[in-house]
Enzyme design. Structure first.
Site, mmCIF file in Angstrom:
data_model
loop_
_atom_site.group_PDB
_atom_site.id
_atom_site.type_symbol
_atom_site.label_atom_id
_atom_site.label_comp_id
_atom_site.label_asym_id
_atom_site.label_seq_id
_atom_site.Cartn_x
_atom_site.Cartn_y
_atom_site.Cartn_z
ATOM 1 N N GLU A 87 1.009 -1.141 0.113
ATOM 2 C CA GLU A 87 0.096 0.066 -0.049
ATOM 3 C C GLU A 87 0.888 1.466 -0.021
ATOM 4 O OE1 GLU A 87 -2.889 -0.441 -0.519
ATOM 5 O OE2 GLU A 87 -2.978 -2.872 -0.259
ATOM 6 N N HIS A 139 -0.471 -1.901 -9.819
ATOM 7 C CA HIS A 139 -0.445 -3.358 -9.608
ATOM 8 C C HIS A 139 0.761 -3.736 -10.801
ATOM 9 C CE1 HIS A 139 -4.229 -3.643 -7.214
ATOM 10 N NE2 HIS A 139 -3.149 -3.851 -6.367
ATOM 11 N N HIS A 142 1.575 1.898 -3.394
ATOM 12 C CA HIS A 142 0.681 2.720 -4.085
ATOM 13 C C HIS A 142 0.507 4.178 -3.730
ATOM 14 C CE1 HIS A 142 -1.658 -0.395 -6.038
ATOM 15 N NE2 HIS A 142 -2.037 -1.089 -4.971
#
Length: 714
Positions: free
Chosen positions: A451, A460, A454
């Site tokens: 995370e 991804h 991200h």
């Protein structure tokens, strides 16, 4: 008198040695030798032996042949800047049997000593390297693993004993260790011991080697902020089995220690991955503060103060009951507001950090009030999400696996080899991939890093941390792998670097130019992040970016994951940097796709060094003559930019204007009027002969806003 004779004798013995021809006095002291410190703890290996091949990691060139020691220089005024070890100092890489650094006798040259074949060899970092992080990951070997694999222990003795020695297991002659550094030069000693080898009778280790590492904190980059978020009425505890609670606690202090060390594991892992990908030892940094140290358990007992990563403690406006509402639990199938925890965390971060324009915050949050609901078989108060806005980039993750995290460097290997089964009466088996403590540590630490990826802009990927390869994160820090409840099979006997999880190459390309990964030696960042795409003749497309083009991702058909890409520039800043202009052709791009995807629609995502990006949804359509070329009134051909005509707003009508001043040399453009309210309604181009061309309509503010042009502007 006897007294004066004795005094004279002492004075004669204490007489300084003669000065050498180069002006330096011959000294018998070794330079920077770390004294031996014995530890009462040992990490023993419980596996047998097995031969293996050497790692593919680039090997440093250790100086295993000891030469005569040079006379030390005369004492001079200390420099105001730290000098890297190895500049004007003794040999930086030595391995000897039964003696520390080559030590001269009575000022004479040091005798040549036999080297130890079992002295540790560090393969992952070269001597006298510069790094920008406090904790670094190293990998190395003992002797030749294919000839005589050995188990034993590696003791890391830190520079001038500023940090306590740490002990790491050696498995089949391979070792991995985390080394703590202080700003400036660090001289690190590695001692190897094994029950299969004859140990030295003296206090000096029989098999030792040294390496010099220079640590320069990267204070020029924005930090990744570490935050523990609690409900306003939270008791500040996390889920743990009773035995863990009794042994190490589950209060806020324990959470801080574990989260801090997990963040340093992220940093050590990422720094090593960037190096393996050829981008130097760059990594994100943390905001630090002067506090009681937690990276070694010895600091807890002694109260030793150190500068370590700051963990911000933030209380939300929500209660624990509201945070644990099933309707906001991400893993609960019937939840209707699965994204609310991210919004709650974002609001709390805005209130706490109060970001100002142009000062983006990067924040990774641990949700301490995550809780395993044994009745509903769901983790409440938890969400695994990452993203953000122009003000705050945010990652959030729950504390459901926090009990399995190591809390200090001495606990890293034990945590990643702990086979204790997960007791679902007290803690969660997250995604059925956390059936034992070491697997829970993988999922908790690794998924939170996912995370955080991200948060740093990574999508991804087809493999690596941004897929789900973090389930083998343990292999990064340990050479042995225990039985896996996830795969229901024995773990890998010997975990080499090629077996570890990694950041995907595209992730490292993003990190290379990310603001959080900037080094003091990097050139100043430009504010122009734009990317422009221009289709021209013969099916070619010109791509320009003022800061340079970093890489281009290729997507075929409806693919959401990138499997092919182009990258530009070496990334090391020595080859002139990435190009500011490139030319792309459809044939060249399709050759990079898999055979079964070459005929499908081709999409591009082009990324600049300045962190800008531009998407071409259909490259084939972009280069087609019908969309790329327009015939001008004077008969010439013009080329459309890729962003022309891309409006998707409801009710919009296609419209185009070709400026007369571009095709008539006698036409002079004098001003531009912009008609607007909250949005742009139209643009009018006004000429010297009082004629004009209108693009859009005259709406919004009456008369518009006029911008007059100088005579030589066009």
């Amino acid at each position: 008198m006897p007294f004066f004779k004795e005094l004279r004798r002492r004075k004669t013995v204490a007489k300084p040695s003669k000065t050498s021809p180069n002006g330096s006095s011959a000294s018998t002291e070794s330079n920077g030798t770390v004294p031996t410190t014995k530890s009462s703890s040992t990490l023993s290996s419980f596996y047998g032996s097995n031969s293996t091949t050497a790692s593919s990691i680039q090997q440093s060139t250790p100086n295993l042949i000891l030469t005569a020691s040079k006379p030390s220089p005369a004492i001079s005024q200390p420099s105001q800047r730290p000098i890297a070890l190895g500049q004007g100092m003794a040999s930086n890489r030595n391995s000897v049997a039964g003696l520390s650094m080559a030590q001269s006798v009575n000022g004479g040259p040091a005798p040549k000593l036999p080297t130890s074949a079992f002295a540790p060899r560090v393969l992952s970092i070269t001597d006298n390297s510069w790094v920008n992080q406090k904790i670094i990951l190293i990998y190395g070997q003992i002797a030749d693993p294919s000839q005589q694999p050995l188990d034993g222990t590696l003791t890391v003795c830190h520079h001038q004993d500023h940090f306590p020695p740490t002990i790491w297991p050696v498995s089949d002659s391979h070792f991995k260790a985390l080394v703590h550094l202080f700003p400036g030069p660090n001289r690190i000693r590695f001692d190897f011991t094994s029950s299969k080898l004859v140990s030295s009778n003296s206090s000096i280790p029989a098999h030792s080697s040294w390496i010099n590492i220079n640590y320069l904190p990267a204070t020029t980059a924005p930090p990744v902020q570490l935050v523990i978020l609690l409900g306003k009425d939270s008791p500040g505890t996390f889920d743990a089995v009773p035995e863990r609670v009794q042994r190490e606690g589950n209060d806020l202090d324990a959470a801080i220690r574990k989260f801090r060390l997990a963040a340093y594991l992220w940093q050590a892992f990422t720094g090593e991955q960037m190096y393996r990908n050829g981008f130097g030892r760059r990594c994100f940094r943390f905001e630090e503060e002067w506090q009681t140290g937690t990276l070694t358990f010895r600091d807890w007992d002694s109260g030793q103060m150190r500068s370590e990563a700051k963990i911000h403690i933030v209380r939300s406006e929500k209660t624990v009951e509201e945070l644990r509402d099933l309707d906001v639990a991400q893993q609960y199938d019937k939840a209707k507001r699965k994204g609310d925890l991210f919004s709650i965390a974002m609001e709390a971060m805005r209130g706490y950090f109060r970001p100002t324009p142009g000062q983006k915050q990067y924040v990774s949050v641990l949700l301490l009030d995550a809780h395993w609901d044994t009745r509903m078989k769901t983790i409440t108060g938890h969400a695994a999400l990452g993203g953000g806005t122009n003000e705050i980039q945010l990652a959030i993750f729950g504390s459901q696996a926090l009990q399995s995290y190591p809390s200090c460097l001495e606990n890293v290997v034990p945590a990643f080899t702990d086979c204790t089964r997960t007791d679902s009466n007290f803690v969660a088996n997250d995604c059925n991939e956390s059936g034992s403590n070491w697997e829970a540590a993988n999922v908790g630490i690794g998924a939170h890093l996912h995370e955080t990826g991200h948060m740093l802009g990574c999508p991804h990927q087809e493999s690596g941390i941004m897929l789900r390869d973090y389930v083998k994160l343990n292999r990064t820090f340990s050479c042995r792998e225990p039985y896996s409840t996830r795969t229901k099979s024995p773990g890998m006997r010997l975990c080499l670097p090629k077996d570890e999880c990694n950041w995907h190459r595209l992730d490292t390309l993003r990190f290379r130019y990310h603001p959080c990964f900037r080094l003091p030696s990097d050139s100043p960042a430009s504010g122009d992040e734009s990317v422009r795409v221009w289709p021209v003749d013969n099916g070619k497309v010109i791509v320009t970016a003022p800061t340079g083009i970093a890489f281009v991702e290729l997507f075929s058909g409806n693919d959401e994951i990138c499997h092919a890409w182009l990258e530009y520039g070496s990334g090391d800043g020595l080859s002139g940097g990435p190009p500011r202009q490139i030319v792309l052709t459809e044939n060249d791009l399709r050759l990079r796709l898999a055979d079964d995807k070459k005929s499908k629609k081709l999409k591009l995502s082009i990324h600049s060094v300045g962190q800008g990006s531009h998407n071409v949804e259909d490259f084939g359509q972009l280069v087609s003559k019908s969309s790329a070329v327009v015939k001008l009134p004077n008969g010439q051909m013009g080329f459309k930019g890729s962003q022309l005509g891309t409006s998707q707003q409801a009710g919009s009508q296609p419209e185009q204007v070709i400026l007369e001043s571009a095709i008539k040399q006698t036409k002079l453009l004098t001003s531009v009027k912009v008609y607007h309210g909250f949005a742009v309604d139209g643009i009018e181009f006004c000429y010297e002969d009082l004629t004009s061309q209108l693009f859009g309509k005259r709406g919004g503010q009456r008369g518009g806003s006029e911008f007059c042009l100088d005579a030589d502007t066009f």
